[in-house]
Design a protein around this motif. Structure first.
Motif, short mmCIF file in Angstrom:
data_model
loop_
_atom_site.label_atom_id
_atom_site.label_comp_id
_atom_site.label_asym_id
_atom_site.label_seq_id
_atom_site.Cartn_x
_atom_site.Cartn_y
_atom_site.Cartn_z
N MET A 19 0.84 -1.19 0.00
CA MET A 19 0.00 0.00 0.00
C MET A 19 0.87 1.23 0.00
O MET A 19 2.04 1.19 0.42
N GLN A 20 0.32 2.34 -0.50
CA GLN A 20 0.97 3.64 -0.37
C GLN A 20 0.51 4.24 0.95
O GLN A 20 -0.69 4.29 1.23
N ARG A 21 1.45 4.68 1.75
CA ARG A 21 1.14 5.16 3.09
C ARG A 21 0.10 6.27 3.07
O ARG A 21 0.10 7.13 2.18
N PRO A 22 -0.80 6.29 4.08
CA PRO A 22 -1.78 7.38 4.16
C PRO A 22 -1.08 8.74 4.26
O PRO A 22 -0.10 8.89 4.98
N HIS A 23 -1.60 9.69 3.52
CA HIS A 23 -0.98 11.01 3.50
C HIS A 23 -2.02 12.05 3.10
O HIS A 23 -3.13 11.72 2.67
N ARG A 24 -1.64 13.31 3.23
CA ARG A 24 -2.50 14.43 2.88
C ARG A 24 -1.67 15.45 2.09
O ARG A 24 -0.45 15.51 2.22
N HIS A 25 -2.36 16.27 1.31
CA HIS A 25 -1.74 17.44 0.70
C HIS A 25 -2.85 18.43 0.37
O HIS A 25 -4.02 18.05 0.21
N ASN A 26 -2.50 19.67 0.27
CA ASN A 26 -3.51 20.72 0.07
C ASN A 26 -4.03 20.78 -1.36
O ASN A 26 -5.10 21.36 -1.60
N PRO A 42 -10.30 14.86 -2.66
CA PRO A 42 -10.44 16.27 -2.26
C PRO A 42 -9.17 16.80 -1.60
O PRO A 42 -8.36 16.03 -1.06
N PRO A 43 -8.98 18.11 -1.63
CA PRO A 43 -7.81 18.70 -0.96
C PRO A 43 -7.83 18.40 0.53
O PRO A 43 -8.88 18.43 1.17
N ALA A 44 -6.64 18.08 1.07
CA ALA A 44 -6.42 17.82 2.49
C ALA A 44 -7.06 16.52 2.98
O ALA A 44 -7.01 16.22 4.17
N ALA A 45 -7.66 15.73 2.08
CA ALA A 45 -8.25 14.46 2.50
C ALA A 45 -7.14 13.45 2.80
O ALA A 45 -6.15 13.35 2.08
N LEU A 46 -7.32 12.67 3.87
CA LEU A 46 -6.39 11.59 4.19
C LEU A 46 -6.68 10.44 3.23
O LEU A 46 -7.81 9.95 3.15
N HIS A 47 -5.68 9.99 2.49
CA HIS A 47 -5.93 8.95 1.50
C HIS A 47 -4.73 8.02 1.37
O HIS A 47 -3.60 8.37 1.70
N SER A 48 -5.03 6.83 0.87
CA SER A 48 -4.00 5.81 0.65
C SER A 48 -4.46 4.93 -0.50
O SER A 48 -5.64 4.88 -0.84
N VAL A 69 -2.99 13.64 -11.63
CA VAL A 69 -2.83 15.06 -11.93
C VAL A 69 -3.26 15.85 -10.71
O VAL A 69 -4.33 15.59 -10.14
N GLN A 70 -2.44 16.79 -10.30
CA GLN A 70 -2.77 17.66 -9.17
C GLN A 70 -2.60 19.12 -9.59
O GLN A 70 -1.80 19.43 -10.47
N ASP A 71 -3.35 19.99 -8.92
CA ASP A 71 -3.12 21.42 -9.09
C ASP A 71 -1.98 21.86 -8.17
O ASP A 71 -1.99 22.95 -7.61
N GLY A 72 -1.00 20.99 -8.05
CA GLY A 72 0.10 21.20 -7.11
C GLY A 72 0.97 22.39 -7.45
O GLY A 72 1.60 22.97 -6.56
N GLY A 73 1.05 22.75 -8.74
CA GLY A 73 1.87 23.90 -9.10
C GLY A 73 1.43 25.17 -8.39
O GLY A 73 2.26 26.02 -8.04
N LEU A 74 0.12 25.32 -8.18
CA LEU A 74 -0.39 26.48 -7.44
C LEU A 74 0.14 26.49 -6.02
O LEU A 74 0.58 27.53 -5.50
N TYR A 75 0.10 25.33 -5.37
CA TYR A 75 0.45 25.27 -3.96
C TYR A 75 1.96 25.29 -3.74
O TYR A 75 2.45 25.87 -2.76
N TYR A 76 2.70 24.64 -4.63
CA TYR A 76 4.16 24.75 -4.53
C TYR A 76 4.60 26.21 -4.68
O TYR A 76 5.44 26.70 -3.92
N MET A 97 1.97 23.62 -0.03
CA MET A 97 1.60 22.28 -0.45
C MET A 97 1.09 21.43 0.71
O MET A 97 0.14 20.69 0.58
N GLY A 98 1.75 21.52 1.85
CA GLY A 98 1.26 20.85 3.05
C GLY A 98 1.26 19.33 2.98
O GLY A 98 0.41 18.68 3.58
N PHE A 99 2.22 18.73 2.26
CA PHE A 99 2.28 17.27 2.19
C PHE A 99 2.73 16.71 3.53
O PHE A 99 3.69 17.18 4.13
N ALA A 100 2.02 15.67 3.99
CA ALA A 100 2.40 15.03 5.25
C ALA A 100 1.88 13.61 5.27
O ALA A 100 0.73 13.35 4.89
N PHE A 101 2.74 12.66 5.69
CA PHE A 101 2.26 11.32 5.97
C PHE A 101 1.47 11.33 7.27
O PHE A 101 1.58 12.26 8.09
N ALA A 102 0.65 10.30 7.47
CA ALA A 102 -0.14 10.20 8.68
C ALA A 102 0.23 8.93 9.43
O ALA A 102 0.60 7.92 8.83
#
Length: 327
Positions: free
Chosen positions: A241-248, A281-287, A302-309, A314-319
């Motif tokens: 599995m890919q570890r649970p994480h969040r990003h804006n 959705p943005p900031a949703a905890l997902h895996s 595809v992410q709208d990550g360029g805006l947040y970077y 960006m607020g990327f964080a594992f949980a």
């Protein structure tokens, strides 16, 4: 009662929008005033977690498509958007191209990211042109001179663009030459070579899976494929599995391959199907989970990550196991 006493007796947050008392011009009459009690209590609809599947009419399992048709992964009603939108800043679509059909791409976007689900064809943008085939990825700048032409086999493609963002700004993109954007092509065999190279490496605990990130010579410093959009091809080995994480940033995922795979988004399970589009959705905890015994699961994101970077948000964080961000 004096005005100062009135203001002290009234809750600031309950004040309605204020207008000028005696405006002398039409421009002054348009002014509106809020306050620190009521200006920031706007409640927008949440971005729904959702999935979209290809309709049977767009399938190429038996023959070339008889007609050219689009299918929008549209959540505009839920988002309160005035234009088709999958997330507030992105629109995902499927395109079925009839045999020999040609379309001119939308010039109201900065650009679009494409994946070839099936079929063959050509793309042209100004003096740039190339052939595309099944499994290829490419980016086309938003331009009236950009077009796609299907071969006699027809074609089925998936794309994501930033048209909702430009509609929100009521903006018209600069020409491709002004932005320095040109078409970029990632053939399937080169993508495979890049993946195989990754699979021969190791990853540390801070790495979010084995993924190829797509960029271009023009946007190499930001590692984006468009100024506001990022694209990755992620993989999950069987039994992993890919570890649970969040990003804006919001994420739009296209399932490519994977048996007995699913995603968890804020505690809700979404099973995978070939070429299903998933919305995180943005900031949703997902895996992402691969409980199969076959090859690695593959999925485009595809992410709208360029805006947040660019905004440093960006607020990327594992949980951890409780769902809380890890320190």
């Amino acid at each position: 009662m004096m005005q100062a006493e009135l203001n002290e007796a009234v809750d600031m947050a309950s004040l309605p929008v204020q207008m000028p008392l005696a405006p002398k011009t039409e421009a002054a009459a348009r002014a509106r005033f809020f306050n620190s009690g009521n200006a920031f209590n706007i409640h927008l609809p949440d971005v729904p977690a959702a999935s979209f599947d290809l309709p049977p009419s767009m399938s190429m399992s038996n023959s070339a498509p008889c007609e050219t048709q689009w299918m929008d992964c549209d959540q505009s009603d839920a988002l309160g958007s005035g234009v088709p939108a999958t997330t507030p800043f992105m629109l995902a679509r499927y395109l079925s191209l009839a045999a020999g059909a040609q379309i001119v791409l939308d010039s109201t976007t900065s650009g679009s990211i494409w994946y070839v689900i099936d079929g063959d064809g050509t793309a042209t943008h100004g003096e740039t042109g190339f052939e595309w085939h099944r499994g290829d990825v490419f980016m086309m700048p938003g331009s009236a001179s950009a077009n796609l032409h299907a071969a006699q086999s027809g074609a089925l493609l998936w794309c994501v663009d930033n048209s909702p963002l430009l509609a929100h700004e009521d903006a018209v993109p600069r020409t491709a030459s002004q932005r320095g954007l040109v078409a970029v092509h990632f053939p399937a065999d080169e993508i495979e070579r890049q993946l195989e190279m990754l699979f021969r490496t190791s990853a540390n605990t801070e790495t979010s899976g084995f993924a190829v990130i797509f960029s271009s010579a023009e946007l190499e410093p930001t590692r984006n494929l468009l100024p506001t959009l990022t694209l990755s091809l992620n993989t999950v080995p069987p039994g992993c599995m890919q570890r649970p994480h969040r990003h804006n940033s919001a994420a739009i995922t296209l399932v490519l391959t994977g048996d007995d795979c699913f995603s968890m988004v804020d505690g809700k399970r979404c099973d995978w199907r070939p070429y299903r589009t998933l919305v995180t959705p943005p900031a949703a905890l997902h895996s992402h989970h691969n409980e199969g015994h076959g090859p690695r699961a593959r999925f485009l994101i595809v992410q709208d990550g360029g805006l947040y970077y660019h905004g440093r948000t960006m607020g990327f964080a594992f949980a951890d196991d409780s769902g809380n961000p890890e320190p």
